[in-house]
Design a protein around this motif. Sequence first.
Motif, PDB file in Angstrom:
ATOM      1  N   LEU A  21       0.835  -1.208   0.000  1.00 42.01           N
ATOM      2  CA  LEU A  21       0.000   0.000   0.000  1.00 42.01           C
ATOM      3  C   LEU A  21       0.864   1.251   0.000  1.00 42.01           C
ATOM      4  CD1 LEU A  21      -2.854  -0.975   2.490  1.00 42.01           C
ATOM      5  CD2 LEU A  21      -2.999  -0.793   0.002  1.00 42.01           C
ATOM      6  N   GLY A  22       1.982   1.223   0.736  1.00 40.26           N
ATOM      7  CA  GLY A  22       2.888   2.372   0.749  1.00 40.26           C
ATOM      8  C   GLY A  22       3.505   2.637  -0.607  1.00 40.26           C
ATOM      9  N   ILE A  23       3.923   1.571  -1.302  1.00 40.06           N
ATOM     10  CA  ILE A  23       4.517   1.731  -2.631  1.00 40.06           C
ATOM     11  C   ILE A  23       3.488   2.279  -3.612  1.00 40.06           C
ATOM     12  CG2 ILE A  23       5.476   0.470  -4.599  1.00 40.06           C
ATOM     13  CD1 ILE A  23       6.831  -1.405  -2.592  1.00 40.06           C
ATOM     14  N   ILE A  24       2.275   1.727  -3.574  1.00 37.45           N
ATOM     15  CA  ILE A  24       1.220   2.207  -4.472  1.00 37.45           C
ATOM     16  C   ILE A  24       0.874   3.660  -4.175  1.00 37.45           C
ATOM     17  CG2 ILE A  24      -1.191   1.904  -5.134  1.00 37.45           C
ATOM     18  CD1 ILE A  24      -0.821  -1.096  -4.627  1.00 37.45           C
ATOM     19  N   SER A  25       0.774   4.012  -2.898  1.00 37.24           N
ATOM     20  CA  SER A  25       0.448   5.390  -2.516  1.00 37.24           C
ATOM     21  C   SER A  25       1.511   6.358  -3.002  1.00 37.24           C
ATOM     22  CB  SER A  25       0.302   5.488  -0.989  1.00 37.24           C
ATOM     23  OG  SER A  25      -0.749   4.676  -0.530  1.00 37.24           O
ATOM     24  N   ALA A  26       2.776   5.981  -2.853  1.00 37.80           N
ATOM     25  CA  ALA A  26       3.857   6.839  -3.340  1.00 37.80           C
ATOM     26  C   ALA A  26       3.771   7.007  -4.858  1.00 37.80           C
ATOM     27  CB  ALA A  26       5.213   6.247  -2.945  1.00 37.80           C
ATOM     28  N   GLY A  27       3.399   5.931  -5.566  1.00 41.71           N
ATOM     29  CA  GLY A  27       3.249   6.024  -7.013  1.00 41.71           C
ATOM     30  C   GLY A  27       2.115   6.940  -7.421  1.00 41.71           C
ATOM     31  N   VAL A  28       0.984   6.858  -6.717  1.00 42.78           N
ATOM     32  CA  VAL A  28      -0.158   7.723  -7.030  1.00 42.78           C
ATOM     33  C   VAL A  28       0.185   9.186  -6.768  1.00 42.78           C
ATOM     34  CG1 VAL A  28      -2.535   8.295  -6.393  1.00 42.78           C
ATOM     35  CG2 VAL A  28      -1.842   5.906  -6.612  1.00 42.78           C
ATOM     36  N   LEU A  29       0.867   9.460  -5.662  1.00 40.04           N
ATOM     37  CA  LEU A  29       1.269  10.839  -5.362  1.00 40.04           C
ATOM     38  C   LEU A  29       2.252  11.370  -6.406  1.00 40.04           C
ATOM     39  CD1 LEU A  29       1.711  10.638  -1.482  1.00 40.04           C
ATOM     40  CD2 LEU A  29      -0.079  11.872  -2.729  1.00 40.04           C
ATOM     41  N   THR A  30       3.161  10.526  -6.847  1.00 41.39           N
ATOM     42  CA  THR A  30       4.102  10.946  -7.897  1.00 41.39           C
ATOM     43  C   THR A  30       3.376  11.233  -9.198  1.00 41.39           C
ATOM     44  OG1 THR A  30       5.816   9.561  -6.870  1.00 41.39           O
ATOM     45  CG2 THR A  30       6.216  10.324  -9.117  1.00 41.39           C
ATOM     46  N   TYR A  31       2.403  10.398  -9.530  1.00 37.09           N
ATOM     47  CA  TYR A  31       1.597  10.627 -10.734  1.00 37.09           C
ATOM     48  C   TYR A  31       0.877  11.969 -10.638  1.00 37.09           C
ATOM     49  CZ  TYR A  31      -1.884   9.924 -14.401  1.00 37.09           C
ATOM     50  OH  TYR A  31      -2.663  10.079 -15.518  1.00 37.09           O
ATOM     51  N   ALA A  32       0.277  12.244  -9.471  1.00 37.37           N
ATOM     52  CA  ALA A  32      -0.441  13.511  -9.295  1.00 37.37           C
ATOM     53  C   ALA A  32       0.505  14.695  -9.420  1.00 37.37           C
ATOM     54  CB  ALA A  32      -1.131  13.528  -7.928  1.00 37.37           C
ATOM     55  N   TRP A  33       1.694  14.580  -8.835  1.00 36.28           N
ATOM     56  CA  TRP A  33       2.671  15.676  -8.925  1.00 36.28           C
ATOM     57  C   TRP A  33       3.106  15.895 -10.375  1.00 36.28           C
ATOM     58  CZ3 TRP A  33       7.573  15.951 -10.879  1.00 36.28           C
ATOM     59  CH2 TRP A  33       8.270  17.134 -10.612  1.00 36.28           C
ATOM     60  N   ALA A  34       3.448  14.808 -11.079  1.00 39.12           N
ATOM     61  CA  ALA A  34       3.893  14.937 -12.469  1.00 39.12           C
ATOM     62  C   ALA A  34       2.785  15.503 -13.345  1.00 39.12           C
ATOM     63  CB  ALA A  34       4.350  13.575 -12.997  1.00 39.12           C
ATOM     64  N   SER A  35       1.548  15.077 -13.105  1.00 39.21           N
ATOM     65  CA  SER A  35       0.423  15.591 -13.895  1.00 39.21           C
ATOM     66  C   SER A  35       0.214  17.078 -13.674  1.00 39.21           C
ATOM     67  CB  SER A  35      -0.858  14.835 -13.527  1.00 39.21           C
ATOM     68  OG  SER A  35      -0.741  13.468 -13.842  1.00 39.21           O
ATOM     69  N   ALA A  36       0.471  17.539 -12.445  1.00 38.27           N
ATOM     70  CA  ALA A  36       0.262  18.951 -12.131  1.00 38.27           C
ATOM     71  C   ALA A  36       1.406  19.837 -12.608  1.00 38.27           C
ATOM     72  CB  ALA A  36       0.080  19.127 -10.622  1.00 38.27           C
ATOM     73  N   ASN A  37       2.594  19.275 -12.778  1.00 38.15           N
ATOM     74  CA  ASN A  37       3.764  20.103 -13.064  1.00 38.15           C
ATOM     75  C   ASN A  37       4.370  19.891 -14.445  1.00 38.15           C
ATOM     76  OD1 ASN A  37       4.621  21.514 -10.305  1.00 38.15           O
ATOM     77  ND2 ASN A  37       3.915  19.456  -9.807  1.00 38.15           N
ATOM     78  N   LEU A  38       3.902  18.893 -15.169  1.00 44.11           N
ATOM     79  CA  LEU A  38       4.429  18.631 -16.503  1.00 44.11           C
ATOM     80  C   LEU A  38       3.270  18.568 -17.500  1.00 44.11           C
ATOM     81  CD1 LEU A  38       7.029  15.801 -15.692  1.00 44.11           C
ATOM     82  CD2 LEU A  38       7.512  18.218 -16.119  1.00 44.11           C
ATOM     83  N   PRO A  39       3.524  18.877 -18.763  1.00 44.49           N
ATOM     84  CA  PRO A  39       2.451  18.806 -19.789  1.00 44.49           C
ATOM     85  C   PRO A  39       2.164  17.365 -20.165  1.00 44.49           C
ATOM     86  CG  PRO A  39       4.511  19.489 -20.793  1.00 44.49           C
ATOM     87  CD  PRO A  39       4.774  19.438 -19.325  1.00 44.49           C
ATOM     88  N   ILE A  40       1.492  16.656 -19.272  1.00 42.88           N
ATOM     89  CA  ILE A  40       1.164  15.253 -19.489  1.00 42.88           C
ATOM     90  C   ILE A  40      -0.219  15.098 -20.101  1.00 42.88           C
ATOM     91  CG2 ILE A  40       0.793  13.021 -18.375  1.00 42.88           C
ATOM     92  CD1 ILE A  40       3.701  13.822 -18.388  1.00 42.88           C
ATOM     93  N   HIS A  41      -1.191  15.782 -19.524  1.00 41.49           N
ATOM     94  CA  HIS A  41      -2.582  15.676 -19.959  1.00 41.49           C
ATOM     95  C   HIS A  41      -2.932  16.812 -20.930  1.00 41.49           C
ATOM     96  CE1 HIS A  41      -3.840  12.550 -17.057  1.00 41.49           C
ATOM     97  NE2 HIS A  41      -2.897  13.086 -16.288  1.00 41.49           N
ATOM     98  N   PRO A  42      -3.885  16.570 -21.818  1.00 44.45           N
ATOM     99  CA  PRO A  42      -4.349  17.648 -22.694  1.00 44.45           C
ATOM    100  C   PRO A  42      -4.993  18.756 -21.881  1.00 44.45           C
ATOM    101  CG  PRO A  42      -5.802  15.736 -22.861  1.00 44.45           C
ATOM    102  CD  PRO A  42      -4.620  15.306 -22.063  1.00 44.45           C
ATOM    103  N   ARG A  43      -4.781  19.976 -22.322  1.00 45.24           N
ATOM    104  CA  ARG A  43      -5.365  21.115 -21.603  1.00 45.24           C
ATOM    105  C   ARG A  43      -6.855  21.225 -21.898  1.00 45.24           C
ATOM    106  NH1 ARG A  43      -0.816  25.861 -22.655  1.00 45.24           N
ATOM    107  NH2 ARG A  43       0.943  24.779 -21.620  1.00 45.24           N
ATOM    108  N   LYS A  44      -7.572  21.770 -20.908  1.00 53.57           N
ATOM    109  CA  LYS A  44      -9.012  21.982 -21.088  1.00 53.57           C
ATOM    110  C   LYS A  44      -9.275  23.054 -22.125  1.00 53.57           C
ATOM    111  CE  LYS A  44     -10.515  20.557 -16.480  1.00 53.57           C
ATOM    112  NZ  LYS A  44     -11.249  20.940 -15.274  1.00 53.57           N
TER     113      LYS A  44
END
Length: 417
Positions: free
Chosen positions: A394-417
């Motif tokens: 659970l700790g490893i998965i949680s760290a992965g989800v938080l990293t995904y959220a950080w990368a999504s917020a700070n890098l152009p990963i997702h298409p813009r609205k």
Amino acid sequence: MNRKTAPIHPGPALLGGLACLGLAAVIYRFWAGIGAVSNLTDGHPWGFWVAIDILAGVALAAGGFVTAGLVYIFGGKRFAELARPAVLTAFLGYVMFVLGLIVDMGRPWHMLYIFVGNHNSPLYEIGWCAALYTLVLALELLPPVFEKYSMDRAQRLWRSLSPWLVIVLLSIFTLAMTYSWIWLAIVAGLLLAWEILMRKGVMGRQRQTPILLIASGVMLSFLHQSSLGSLYLMTAHSLNPLWHSPLLPIMFLISAIAAGMAMVALESLAGERFLGHKAPFSPLVDMARIVPVFLIIYLAMKAGDILAYGDWRRLFIPNVQSVMWWVEMGAGVVAPLVLYLTPGFVRKKSGLAAASGLVVCGLIINRVNVAVIGLQVQRWQSYYPHPLEVLITLGIISAGVLTYAWASANLPIHPRK
């Protein structure tokens, strides 16, 4: 003076807490030994960590090579908006796989021996493929970094040099797999000719993403997804016939492709729901049309295998194995197949999320069945996951989800609205 404060979302705090507790459990594991945090035995040397962190984690990361292959090799440009999120998910999935492997190994500092170990072992090929594919995924994730920080020169250099790096890596991989300098020369020559012809304009060339980079990722992922199933071909004496089959490597690959595409849909919809990123719903619906094809293939292979080897009688023996087989096939294959084929069902976000969630859950149940529940051992060798095994995962998965959220917020990963 009253000031409005932003609402506090419990999700990040909960994930952060689980990540910290998981880290503490990992530290304790290396301080006290693997026996202090796991219930692994000689009968079950591979347990919860292998089933979830490795077998399921690698399979769910298959969306990276599937989406990249659809976009850059098969010309599915309508899926282009899904490529970067899928590659990010795949990269984090493989990083979590490596972390889980380090925790699971009794002496993780011996991990490097996997690259010079038994040439006839599936683990040898898996180690090479997983390591090289993780490097390929990292290379595929560099463009968002370059774009974020306006590193145009670095991006041009990446486009120019990454094909040559891929040629070197695949040549080394060929030598490691074959121990043959002749095969090394053949593969290196073909790859060099391919790249030169593309640079000369004789063959079509993808300007933004080097095709050799994408092709190498698809090939490496194809190889080790199936090889993970090959590991369990060696358990004929202990794995229940409901799961043991000569078709197991192909079943692992087919199920990973289906679950990988379902995972792409889930992470896109979850990103829209919890992170505020707009999900490109039309491409997700188009991809959802492909998933039932692989579910049908997988269902036909499982049914044909059970009938061909006469193991169908085991399905009606009242035990845990037969119950879990029916749960796996019913909830993870048949139910989502019905939902995907129901007209208009996956054209709704809730419907697509439900069908995709069932496929992902079915994949996880299958890997747990193969790695844990399906193993037939002596009663004194029975295995139940230790609470700290679950906490570390659970700790490893949680760290992965938080990293995904950080990368999504700070890098152009997702298409813009």
